[in-house]
Design a protein around this motif. Structure first.
Motif, PDB file in Angstrom:
ATOM      1  N   ALA A   1       1.013  -1.200   0.016  1.00  0.00           N
ATOM      2  CA  ALA A   1       0.225  -0.137   0.237  1.00  0.00           C
ATOM      3  C   ALA A   1       1.013   1.627   0.169  1.00  0.00           C
ATOM      4  O   ALA A   1       0.756   2.104  -0.678  1.00  0.00           O
ATOM      5  N   VAL A   2       1.705   1.346   0.910  1.00  0.00           N
ATOM      6  CA  VAL A   2       2.793   2.314   1.141  1.00  0.00           C
ATOM      7  C   VAL A   2       3.362   2.498  -0.634  1.00  0.00           C
ATOM      8  O   VAL A   2       3.558   3.884  -0.840  1.00  0.00           O
ATOM      9  N   GLY A   3       4.353   1.276  -1.473  1.00  0.00           N
ATOM     10  CA  GLY A   3       4.470   1.723  -2.353  1.00  0.00           C
ATOM     11  C   GLY A   3       3.085   1.891  -3.796  1.00  0.00           C
ATOM     12  O   GLY A   3       4.080   3.306  -4.760  1.00  0.00           O
TER      13      GLY A   3
ATOM     14  N   VAL B   1       2.322   9.807  -5.759  1.00  0.00           N
ATOM     15  CA  VAL B   1       2.607  10.653  -5.715  1.00  0.00           C
ATOM     16  C   VAL B   1       3.465  11.556  -6.548  1.00  0.00           C
ATOM     17  O   VAL B   1       3.085  12.402  -7.315  1.00  0.00           O
ATOM     18  N   VAL B   2       4.315   9.952  -7.255  1.00  0.00           N
ATOM     19  CA  VAL B   2       5.855  10.668  -8.262  1.00  0.00           C
ATOM     20  C   VAL B   2       4.295  10.817  -9.468  1.00  0.00           C
ATOM     21  O   VAL B   2       5.233  11.669 -10.243  1.00  0.00           O
ATOM     22  N   ALA B   3       3.840   9.783  -9.932  1.00  0.00           N
ATOM     23  CA  ALA B   3       2.516   9.983 -11.301  1.00  0.00           C
ATOM     24  C   ALA B   3       1.906  11.816 -10.858  1.00  0.00           C
ATOM     25  O   ALA B   3       2.393  12.712 -12.510  1.00  0.00           O
ATOM     26  N   VAL B   4       1.825  12.322  -9.441  1.00  0.00           N
ATOM     27  CA  VAL B   4       0.816  13.268  -9.240  1.00  0.00           C
ATOM     28  C   VAL B   4       1.734  14.318 -10.340  1.00  0.00           C
ATOM     29  O   VAL B   4       1.954  15.473 -10.836  1.00  0.00           O
ATOM     30  N   ARG B   5       2.633  14.088  -9.230  1.00  0.00           N
ATOM     31  CA  ARG B   5       4.020  15.965  -9.543  1.00  0.00           C
ATOM     32  C   ARG B   5       4.482  15.349 -10.767  1.00  0.00           C
ATOM     33  O   ARG B   5       4.159  16.909 -11.738  1.00  0.00           O
ATOM     34  N   ALA B   6       4.665  14.655 -11.364  1.00  0.00           N
ATOM     35  CA  ALA B   6       5.219  14.921 -12.638  1.00  0.00           C
ATOM     36  C   ALA B   6       4.091  15.238 -13.719  1.00  0.00           C
ATOM     37  O   ALA B   6       4.200  15.734 -14.276  1.00  0.00           O
TER      38      ALA B   6
END
Length: 100
Positions: free
Chosen positions: A17-19, A25-30
């Motif tokens: 779940a953490v992964g 989060v990384v996808a939203v930032r990009a």
């Protein structure tokens, strides 16, 4: 305190779940960074890239298009099959009208 029995599976599930959350989060930032460009900025960057590529080539040869992908080849083959099928299913112009 060591995890026992089902506690291991709980830890594995928690790590999964953490992964997934970290990947989101990384996808939203990009995505935010990508959407921050205006259309004029995108156009200017594309022109800049084209100029750089063409300048490195010195204009000696044209920029070659990318080779066709498997999808392009499959689409072309299906289009040819449809054309061939359409030709074979057309009524013949030599039919005798009295036979109908």
């Amino acid at each position: 305190m060591r995890p026992r029995g089902r506690q291991w599976w709980k830890l594995v599930g928690l790590a999964g779940a953490v992964g997934v959350a970290a990947t989101g989060v990384v996808a939203v930032r990009a995505d935010r960074q990508r959407k921050a460009y205006t259309p004029d900025e995108v156009r200017a960057r594309l022109h800049e890239r084209y100029t750089r590529v063409y300048a490195s080539d010195d204009g000696r040869r044209g920029i070659e298009p990318a080779p066709p992908t498997w999808r392009d080849r499959l689409t072309g083959a299906l289009r040819r099959l449809r054309r061939r099928d359409a030709r074979t299913n057309q009524p013949s112009a030599r039919r005798n009208p009295s036979e109908s």
